[in-house]
Design a protein around this motif. Structure first.
Motif, PDB file in Angstrom:
ATOM      1  N   ARG A   1      15.423  25.231  20.631  1.00 25.81           N
ATOM      2  CA  ARG A   1      15.122  26.104  19.495  1.00 25.81           C
ATOM      3  C   ARG A   1      13.962  27.041  19.781  1.00 25.81           C
TER       4      ARG A   1
ATOM      5  N   ARG B   1      19.343  26.024  17.466  1.00 25.64           N
ATOM      6  CA  ARG B   1      18.992  24.737  16.877  1.00 25.64           C
ATOM      7  C   ARG B   1      20.262  23.937  16.653  1.00 25.64           C
TER       8      ARG B   1
ATOM      9  N   THR C   1      22.505  21.462  14.720  1.00 29.09           N
ATOM     10  CA  THR C   1      22.572  21.066  13.308  1.00 29.09           C
ATOM     11  C   THR C   1      23.554  19.935  13.039  1.00 29.09           C
ATOM     12  N   ALA C   2      24.484  19.689  13.954  1.00 24.57           N
ATOM     13  CA  ALA C   2      25.453  18.606  13.720  1.00 24.57           C
ATOM     14  C   ALA C   2      26.109  18.219  15.034  1.00 24.57           C
TER      15      ALA C   2
ATOM     16  N   GLU D   1      27.301  21.700  16.652  1.00 27.70           N
ATOM     17  CA  GLU D   1      27.078  22.897  15.840  1.00 27.70           C
ATOM     18  C   GLU D   1      25.672  23.422  16.107  1.00 27.70           C
TER      19      GLU D   1
ATOM     20  N   ALA E   1      22.819  26.790  15.408  1.00 31.95           N
ATOM     21  CA  ALA E   1      22.432  27.936  14.585  1.00 31.95           C
ATOM     22  C   ALA E   1      21.120  28.465  15.127  1.00 31.95           C
TER      23      ALA E   1
ATOM     24  N   ASP F   1      18.917  29.669  10.745  1.00 35.09           N
ATOM     25  CA  ASP F   1      20.204  29.092  10.351  1.00 35.09           C
ATOM     26  C   ASP F   1      21.281  30.159  10.168  1.00 35.09           C
TER      27      ASP F   1
ATOM     28  N   PRO G   1      25.997  30.751  13.003  1.00 34.33           N
ATOM     29  CA  PRO G   1      26.414  29.412  13.442  1.00 34.33           C
ATOM     30  C   PRO G   1      27.521  29.488  14.489  1.00 34.33           C
TER      31      PRO G   1
ATOM     32  N   THR H   1      16.130  15.497  17.318  1.00 34.79           N
ATOM     33  CA  THR H   1      17.241  15.769  16.410  1.00 34.79           C
ATOM     34  C   THR H   1      18.496  15.047  16.876  1.00 34.79           C
TER      35      THR H   1
END
Length: 364
Positions: free
Chosen positions: A41, A122, A124-125, A136, A138, A142, A145, A162
């Motif tokens: 990130r 970043r 996210t999932a 995923e 972003a 955010d 995506p 994370t």
């Protein structure tokens, strides 16, 4: 893009975290003939609050990757308290004090040289199946995506990982418990001054430790470790009240930016979940007290690439690579947190053979 199990993959290995461990894992994976994408990130050269000392084993591991960052020679470690010190020279050869930004730049250049791609995003999932992992991504806001598919994901994203959280591998407590009174934090600042020693100095006070590491011919790094109740006073206050002689030595020099890290203790339930692997600090961390973080992390990076397709083998290799660090650091932190804290430096001075054996074990 390749095919696996009938579904396209964007890369063989997705490394999350572009710190030294992530870049080392990426370099190792490329050497194994795998496509690699590194995601972080943060952009640019990355810094971190750390002691910045590469002990002999860590320096060898960095060189094995094909990098050789400049710095200042380190020949041993000195435990110091008012009126007392215990010095030991490394038996395994010299180490090197290297600024974190210098180490990162050298490893990033090496990873790029061998063909590892780096993107700033970043995670996210995560979604897994038997053949791969969908990730995923972003940007920092955010926006934009995107979903990538990898055969394996390596979580090399540090203490507050994370990937560890998304993979369901977070544990609530650290080794030995995680009571607020035992949570320790690190603070680091550079001072523009010529090094006065080629040893890493570890200064002990009743409530904190100060690591003094020469990292260039005109720069010394000072890292402070302490419980939150003490470190919360701030770097300058902590240095002045806990280490007055050291504070006086650097008082008239130019000071660099302040960085912090913590709480230092964290634990993972396991190091693997399906095709996700945790590496480095993300896989579990005891404390920075012994200065072994880089060496242990680089050993894990080598092990994870060696055992990508065998989760049990990586778990065993992880335990082997971290065993000394976990045992010695846990014991030393327990001693440092007890009423016997004040005996650490006198004991090291009275038993130089034992102190030397511990240092050499950590530095090998």
């Amino acid at each position: 893009m390749s095919e696996m199990g009938g579904r396209a993959t964007d890369t063989d290995v997705l490394v999350v975290g572009a710190g030294p461990v992530g870049l080392a894992a990426a370099t190792r994976a490329r050497a194994a003939g795998l496509d690699v994408l590194v995601v972080d990130r943060r952009a640019g050269t990355l810094d971190k609050a750390c002691g910045e000392g590469l002990l002999p084993g860590a320096l060898r591991a960095v060189r094995e990757l094909g990098a050789d960052p400049p710095g200042h020679p380190l020949t041993g470690i000195s435990y110091r308290a008012p009126g007392r010190n215990a010095d030991h020279r490394f038996a395994a050869g010299p180490g090197r004090g290297v600024r974190r930004t210098t180490l990162h730049a050298a490893l990033r250049a090496r990873a790029a040289e061998v063909g590892a791609d780096l993107v700033h995003a970043r995670v996210t999932a995560l979604r897994q199946d038997a053949a791969g992992v969908e990730v995923e991504l972003a940007d920092a806001g955010d926006r934009n995506p995107a979903t990538l598919r990898a055969r394996w994901v390596l979580g090399c994203d540090g203490l507050h990982s994370t990937v560890r959280r998304l993979a369901g591998l977070d544990a609530r407590s650290g080794w030995g418990g995680d009571r607020p009174s035992r949570r320790r934090y690190g603070l680091r600042r550079h001072f523009r001054v010529a090094p006065w020693t080629d040893l890493v100095e570890v200064h002990w006070s009743p409530h904190a430790e100060a690591y003094v590491t020469p990292v260039a011919d005109d720069v010394v790094g000072v890292a402070l470790l302490a419980p939150r109740a003490v470190s919360g006073a701030g770097f300058d206050t902590l240095l002045r009240t806990q280490f007055p002689e050291l504070a006086a030595r650097v008082a008239a020099t130019e000071a660099g930016p302040l960085l912090g890290a913590g709480p230092l203790r964290c634990r993972s339930l396991r190091r693997t979940a399906g095709r996700v692997r945790l590496v480095g600090d993300a896989s579990g961390y005891v404390d920075a007290l012994t200065g072994e973080g880089v060496r242990v992390g680089l050993a894990q990076a080598a092990a994870v690439v060696r055992h990508l397709d065998d989760a049990a083998a990586y778990e065993r290799a992880w335990r082997t690579a971290t065993r000394d660090y976990r045992v010695l650091t846990t014991g030393l932190v327990a001693w440092a947190s007890s009423p016997a804290r004040g005996a650490i430096v006198p004991a090291a001075a009275r038993l130089p053979w034992l102190y030397g054996a511990v240092v050499d074990r950590l530095a090998r």
